[in-house]
Write a protein that holds these residues in place. Structure first.
Motif, PDB file in Angstrom:
ATOM      1  N   VAL A 102       0.835  -1.192   0.000  1.00 35.84           N
ATOM      2  CA  VAL A 102       0.000   0.000   0.000  1.00 35.84           C
ATOM      3  C   VAL A 102       0.874   1.248   0.000  1.00 35.84           C
ATOM      4  N   ASP A 103       0.297   2.329  -0.518  1.00 36.00           N
ATOM      5  CA  ASP A 103       1.038   3.592  -0.555  1.00 36.00           C
ATOM      6  C   ASP A 103       1.105   4.241   0.821  1.00 36.00           C
ATOM      7  N   VAL A 104      -0.020   4.249   1.521  1.00 38.87           N
ATOM      8  CA  VAL A 104      -0.100   4.919   2.827  1.00 38.87           C
ATOM      9  C   VAL A 104      -0.933   4.068   3.773  1.00 38.87           C
ATOM     10  N   VAL A 105      -0.507   3.955   5.022  1.00 40.40           N
ATOM     11  CA  VAL A 105      -1.364   3.409   6.066  1.00 40.40           C
ATOM     12  C   VAL A 105      -1.747   4.545   6.999  1.00 40.40           C
ATOM     13  N   PHE A 106      -3.048   4.694   7.223  1.00 38.38           N
ATOM     14  CA  PHE A 106      -3.561   5.661   8.198  1.00 38.38           C
ATOM     15  C   PHE A 106      -3.819   4.906   9.496  1.00 38.38           C
ATOM     16  N   LEU A 107      -3.052   5.258  10.504  1.00 39.10           N
ATOM     17  CA  LEU A 107      -3.000   4.487  11.739  1.00 39.10           C
ATOM     18  C   LEU A 107      -3.750   5.188  12.859  1.00 39.10           C
ATOM     19  N   GLY A 108      -4.772   4.527  13.392  1.00 37.82           N
ATOM     20  CA  GLY A 108      -5.451   5.050  14.567  1.00 37.82           C
ATOM     21  C   GLY A 108      -4.592   4.879  15.810  1.00 37.82           C
ATOM     22  N   VAL A 109      -4.897   5.623  16.849  1.00 41.43           N
ATOM     23  CA  VAL A 109      -4.047   5.672  18.042  1.00 41.43           C
ATOM     24  C   VAL A 109      -4.895   5.550  19.301  1.00 41.43           C
ATOM     25  N   ASP A 110      -4.511   4.649  20.209  1.00 40.00           N
ATOM     26  CA  ASP A 110      -5.097   4.605  21.556  1.00 40.00           C
ATOM     27  C   ASP A 110      -4.223   5.366  22.541  1.00 40.00           C
ATOM     28  N   GLY A 111      -2.908   5.236  22.375  1.00 44.35           N
ATOM     29  CA  GLY A 111      -1.959   5.944  23.226  1.00 44.35           C
ATOM     30  C   GLY A 111      -0.824   6.515  22.393  1.00 44.35           C
ATOM     31  N   PHE A 112      -0.375   7.717  22.730  1.00 43.08           N
ATOM     32  CA  PHE A 112       0.708   8.375  21.994  1.00 43.08           C
ATOM     33  C   PHE A 112       1.608   9.044  23.019  1.00 43.08           C
ATOM     34  N   ASP A 113       2.766   8.455  23.254  1.00 39.30           N
ATOM     35  CA  ASP A 113       3.716   8.986  24.228  1.00 39.30           C
ATOM     36  C   ASP A 113       5.076   9.090  23.554  1.00 39.30           C
ATOM     37  N   LEU A 114       5.745  10.217  23.705  1.00 37.96           N
ATOM     38  CA  LEU A 114       6.981  10.448  22.973  1.00 37.96           C
ATOM     39  C   LEU A 114       8.089   9.501  23.393  1.00 37.96           C
ATOM     40  N   GLU A 115       8.066   9.013  24.614  1.00 40.83           N
ATOM     41  CA  GLU A 115       9.086   8.076  25.062  1.00 40.83           C
ATOM     42  C   GLU A 115       8.691   6.628  24.801  1.00 40.83           C
ATOM     43  N   ARG A 116       7.428   6.295  25.034  1.00 35.40           N
ATOM     44  CA  ARG A 116       7.004   4.892  24.963  1.00 35.40           C
ATOM     45  C   ARG A 116       6.312   4.541  23.660  1.00 35.40           C
ATOM     46  N   GLY A 117       6.131   5.516  22.790  1.00 32.19           N
ATOM     47  CA  GLY A 117       5.671   5.235  21.449  1.00 32.19           C
ATOM     48  C   GLY A 117       4.162   5.210  21.292  1.00 32.19           C
ATOM     49  N   ILE A 118       3.734   4.644  20.164  1.00 30.36           N
ATOM     50  CA  ILE A 118       2.324   4.523  19.824  1.00 30.36           C
ATOM     51  C   ILE A 118       1.837   3.166  20.301  1.00 30.36           C
ATOM     52  N   THR A 119       0.772   3.176  21.089  1.00 33.99           N
ATOM     53  CA  THR A 119       0.331   1.955  21.757  1.00 33.99           C
ATOM     54  C   THR A 119      -1.161   1.723  21.573  1.00 33.99           C
ATOM     55  N   THR A 120      -1.577   0.493  21.868  1.00 40.07           N
ATOM     56  CA  THR A 120      -2.977   0.120  21.745  1.00 40.07           C
ATOM     57  C   THR A 120      -3.373  -0.790  22.896  1.00 40.07           C
ATOM     58  N   HIS A 121      -4.682  -0.925  23.094  1.00 37.21           N
ATOM     59  CA  HIS A 121      -5.199  -1.747  24.186  1.00 37.21           C
ATOM     60  C   HIS A 121      -5.112  -3.247  23.887  1.00 37.21           C
ATOM     61  N   TYR A 122      -5.078  -3.622  22.614  1.00 36.38           N
ATOM     62  CA  TYR A 122      -5.385  -4.996  22.208  1.00 36.38           C
ATOM     63  C   TYR A 122      -4.210  -5.567  21.417  1.00 36.38           C
ATOM     64  N   GLU A 123      -3.617  -6.655  21.917  1.00 35.34           N
ATOM     65  CA  GLU A 123      -2.402  -7.208  21.309  1.00 35.34           C
ATOM     66  C   GLU A 123      -2.580  -7.592  19.837  1.00 35.34           C
ATOM     67  N   PRO A 124      -3.678  -8.283  19.442  1.00 43.44           N
ATOM     68  CA  PRO A 124      -3.836  -8.588  18.011  1.00 43.44           C
ATOM     69  C   PRO A 124      -3.894  -7.342  17.130  1.00 43.44           C
ATOM     70  N   GLU A 125      -4.399  -6.237  17.669  1.00 49.40           N
ATOM     71  CA  GLU A 125      -4.406  -5.000  16.897  1.00 49.40           C
ATOM     72  C   GLU A 125      -2.982  -4.490  16.688  1.00 49.40           C
ATOM     73  N   ALA A 126      -2.154  -4.559  17.726  1.00 51.02           N
ATOM     74  CA  ALA A 126      -0.759  -4.133  17.588  1.00 51.02           C
ATOM     75  C   ALA A 126      -0.046  -4.976  16.534  1.00 51.02           C
ATOM     76  N   MET A 127      -0.292  -6.293  16.537  1.00 54.01           N
ATOM     77  CA  MET A 127       0.327  -7.182  15.554  1.00 54.01           C
ATOM     78  C   MET A 127      -0.123  -6.825  14.139  1.00 54.01           C
ATOM     79  N   LEU A 128      -1.415  -6.580  13.972  1.00 58.14           N
ATOM     80  CA  LEU A 128      -1.947  -6.223  12.659  1.00 58.14           C
ATOM     81  C   LEU A 128      -1.408  -4.875  12.194  1.00 58.14           C
ATOM     82  N   ASN A 129      -1.353  -3.905  13.101  1.00 57.86           N
ATOM     83  CA  ASN A 129      -0.839  -2.586  12.752  1.00 57.86           C
ATOM     84  C   ASN A 129       0.609  -2.662  12.277  1.00 57.86           C
ATOM     85  N   ARG A 130       1.423  -3.451  12.961  1.00 53.19           N
ATOM     86  CA  ARG A 130       2.821  -3.593  12.538  1.00 53.19           C
ATOM     87  C   ARG A 130       2.910  -4.211  11.144  1.00 53.19           C
TER      88      ARG A 130
END
Length: 259
Positions: free
Chosen positions: A172-200
């Motif tokens: 794909v040309d672009v992925v538009f990524l939704g965000v549950d958590g956004f912290d400059l030190e700990r990164g972009i995070t989500t509540h649900y492990e399968p979602e994190a795997m899919l996003n990666r």
């Protein structure tokens, strides 16, 4: 005695705010209470030493978030929460989509606003989100690739091994990524492990990564990390983005677009 009482009252109010919102930002607190950034940092240090909260880049988070995820709001709540900001973000994100593009749209309520605002042009959208599918269905010029898997009703999106495997042959040309958590030190995070795997996996398939989120997510940390903030090419958010995020866009080199 007045100064001491004011300090105690301010720290009590900060404790209440971090419990209500899950996180707080230094600059926002300084403006709210009419004190210096240095004073707020002292307050946060004092409260962190007593276990009330945990320090995070540019602010603090609820101490419960360190040992586990910030509680995930109900889907019905997320659909209406900060809706106008999400609409603006969705409209701005939609302007980045051009005829001939193949894009991936992550799950989430801001992602649905992007799908709503997307023009009816010849483009291809890959998604796992039922709401995105529903918004795009009337747009007959948009080709839709729906990723299958198991429906998670808590956010009306599909996940699992089948969902991840479906991306193996896609680019794909672009992925538009939704965000549950956004912290400059700990990164972009989500509540649900399968979602994190899919996003990666979506990120691996994409030439460009664009995060779309309203400013309430800044400073929040969820249990499952997706990528560091440095992995972004662009961030689309609202005008309440804190100074720390604006500075990070310059230091880390991602584009910051304010809706």
């Amino acid at each position: 005695m007045t100064g001491s009482r004011d300090t105690s009252q301010r720290r009590l109010r900060i404790s209440e705010l971090v419990r209500q919102h899950g996180s707080v930002q230094v600059t926002a607190l300084a403006e709210l209470f009419g004190v210096s950034v240095q004073t707020v940092r002292k307050d946060l240090r004092y409260l962190a030493e007593r276990g009330v909260m945990a320090r995070a880049y540019g602010g603090a988070i609820d101490s419960n978030a360190v040992g586990g995820p910030v509680a995930e709001p109900a889907y019905e709540v997320k659909r209406t929460e900060r809706l106008e900001a999400k609409r603006r973000i969705g409209r701005l994100a939609a302007t980045l989509v051009k005829a001939g593009d193949t894009i991936a749209i992550d799950s989430g309520t801001t992602a649905i606003q992007l799908a709503e605002a997307m023009p009816n042009i010849e483009a291809t959208v890959v998604t796992n989100d039922f709401g995105v599918l529903t918004a795009l269905t009337p747009k007959n010029n948009v080709d839709i690739v729906m990723l299958g898997g198991e429906l998670r009703r808590k956010n009306m999106a599909f996940y699992g091994g089948l969902t991840v495997d479906a991306l193996d042959a896609l680019h794909v040309d672009v992925v538009f990524l939704g965000v549950d958590g956004f912290d400059l030190e700990r990164g972009i995070t989500t509540h649900y492990e399968p979602e994190a795997m899919l996003n990666r996996k979506m990120i691996e398939a994409a030439r460009k990564v664009v995060a779309i989120t309203d400013s309430s997510k800044f400073g929040r940390i969820c249990l499952h990390r997706i990528i560091p903030v440095s992995g972004l090419d662009a961030l689309i958010t609202d005008e309440d983005a804190p100074d720390e995020v604006r500075e990070a866009s310059r230091q880390l080199g991602f584009d910051l677009l304010l809706a």
